[in-house]
Design a protein around this motif. Structure first.
Motif, PDB file in Angstrom:
ATOM      1  N   ASN A  11       0.822  -1.210   0.000  1.00  0.00           N
ATOM      2  CA  ASN A  11       0.000   0.000   0.000  1.00  0.00           C
ATOM      3  C   ASN A  11       0.856   1.261   0.000  1.00  0.00           C
ATOM      4  OD1 ASN A  11      -2.520  -1.274  -0.014  1.00  0.00           O
ATOM      5  ND2 ASN A  11      -2.579  -1.455   2.216  1.00  0.00           N
ATOM      6  N   ARG A  15       0.871   4.078  -2.936  1.00  0.00           N
ATOM      7  CA  ARG A  15       0.596   5.491  -2.662  1.00  0.00           C
ATOM      8  C   ARG A  15       1.761   6.373  -3.094  1.00  0.00           C
ATOM      9  NH1 ARG A  15      -3.245   6.193   2.601  1.00  0.00           N
ATOM     10  NH2 ARG A  15      -4.507   4.333   2.282  1.00  0.00           N
ATOM     11  N   VAL A  59     -10.331   4.960  -6.556  1.00  0.00           N
ATOM     12  CA  VAL A  59      -9.464   4.345  -5.548  1.00  0.00           C
ATOM     13  C   VAL A  59      -9.742   4.940  -4.178  1.00  0.00           C
ATOM     14  CG1 VAL A  59      -7.065   4.177  -4.755  1.00  0.00           C
ATOM     15  CG2 VAL A  59      -7.619   3.697  -7.137  1.00  0.00           C
ATOM     16  N   MET A  63     -11.415   2.839  -1.000  1.00  0.00           N
ATOM     17  CA  MET A  63     -10.660   2.807   0.248  1.00  0.00           C
ATOM     18  C   MET A  63     -11.544   3.163   1.441  1.00  0.00           C
ATOM     19  SD  MET A  63      -7.455   5.328   1.168  1.00  0.00           S
ATOM     20  CE  MET A  63      -8.492   6.785   0.902  1.00  0.00           C
TER      21      MET A  63
END
Length: 244
Positions: A11, A15, A59, A63
């Motif tokens: 993750n 990012r 996205v 999330m």
């Protein structure tokens, strides 16, 4: 290297990629970011088609929806609010729990006030047209990356204000979405407001659960939050950096 640590690193690098990509657009095609963020109702689709920014919005929304309708893949830092993750410490002190809750609530309000004052600076710069919507989007993407910087490497809120053991024991763990989308409040746009108000739902859901069941959030009353039972070890990198 635990399973959750591997997921966290994946993750983080995702990012980081998103941040670098949007920053590249910011440097080379800032006008595209500006045009996208100024579409109030069409979401930009009619003029630009489906762009990487629409994918970014998707996205972001997925999330947050995962936190509104949680799944088993989430960290114990979030799942500790669920009844099935509560393993009561026999004979724990209700008075100590109350003192813990009061202490954490005061610190949480300090964090909230600090965060709002910090973002008020950018809000003022935006309202006085010193920075524009593209800058606010870039700030949001930076906060998006910083969320995992705090989890894995260094969290100023944990170190300076909260003094919690780790993310799993963090009182404000699920404030992250509200924090990263705070800049979006000031932009009148479907992209921005849909993100901000969804993040507000995540925040409210967390706070209601904390108010109703504080015993699930303290290692003194929930055995699942003790280091001896931790299966995630997300604090490993952070703790090593502290010792150096």
């Amino acid at each position: 290297m635990t399973r959750m640590m591997k997921r966290a690193l994946i993750n983080f690098f995702f990012r980081l990629f998103v941040f670098i990509f949007i920053f590249g657009l910011y440097l080379t095609r800032k006008e595209m970011l500006f045009e996208f963020m100024t579409h109030e109702f069409t979401f930009g689709i009619s003029e630009y088609g489906i762009s990487p920014l629409h994918a970014l919005w998707f996205v972001f929304m997925v999330m947050m929806i995962q936190h509104i309708f949680p799944n088993k893949e989430l960290s114990m830092a979030y799942k500790k609010g669920k009844i099935e993750e509560f393993e009561e410490v026999p004979g724990y002190s209700r008075l100590e729990l109350l003192e813990f809750v009061q202490n954490m609530n005061v610190k949480a309000w300090i964090v909230m006030l600090t965060w709002l004052i910090f973002n008020a600076v950018f809000a003022a710069l935006y309202l006085f047209k010193i920075i524009d919507v593209a800058d606010m989007l870039m700030l949001t993407v930076f906060f998006y990356l910083s969320d995992y910087l705090c989890i894995l490497f260094f969290c100023p809120f944990q170190t300076v204000i909260m003094h919690n053991r780790c993310c799993i024991n963090c009182r404000i763990y699920d404030w992250g979405h509200f924090m990263m989308f705070t800049p979006m409040l000031f932009i009148k746009n479907f992209f921005s407001w849909s993100l901000f108000f969804t993040s507000l739902i995540v925040l409210i859901r967390w706070e209601v659960n904390y108010a109703k069941h504080p015993e699930r959030f303290w290692y003194g009353s929930n055995q699942r939050l003790r280091c001896s039972q931790c299966k995630e070890k997300l604090c490993v990198i952070k703790n090593k950096l502290k010792k150096e």
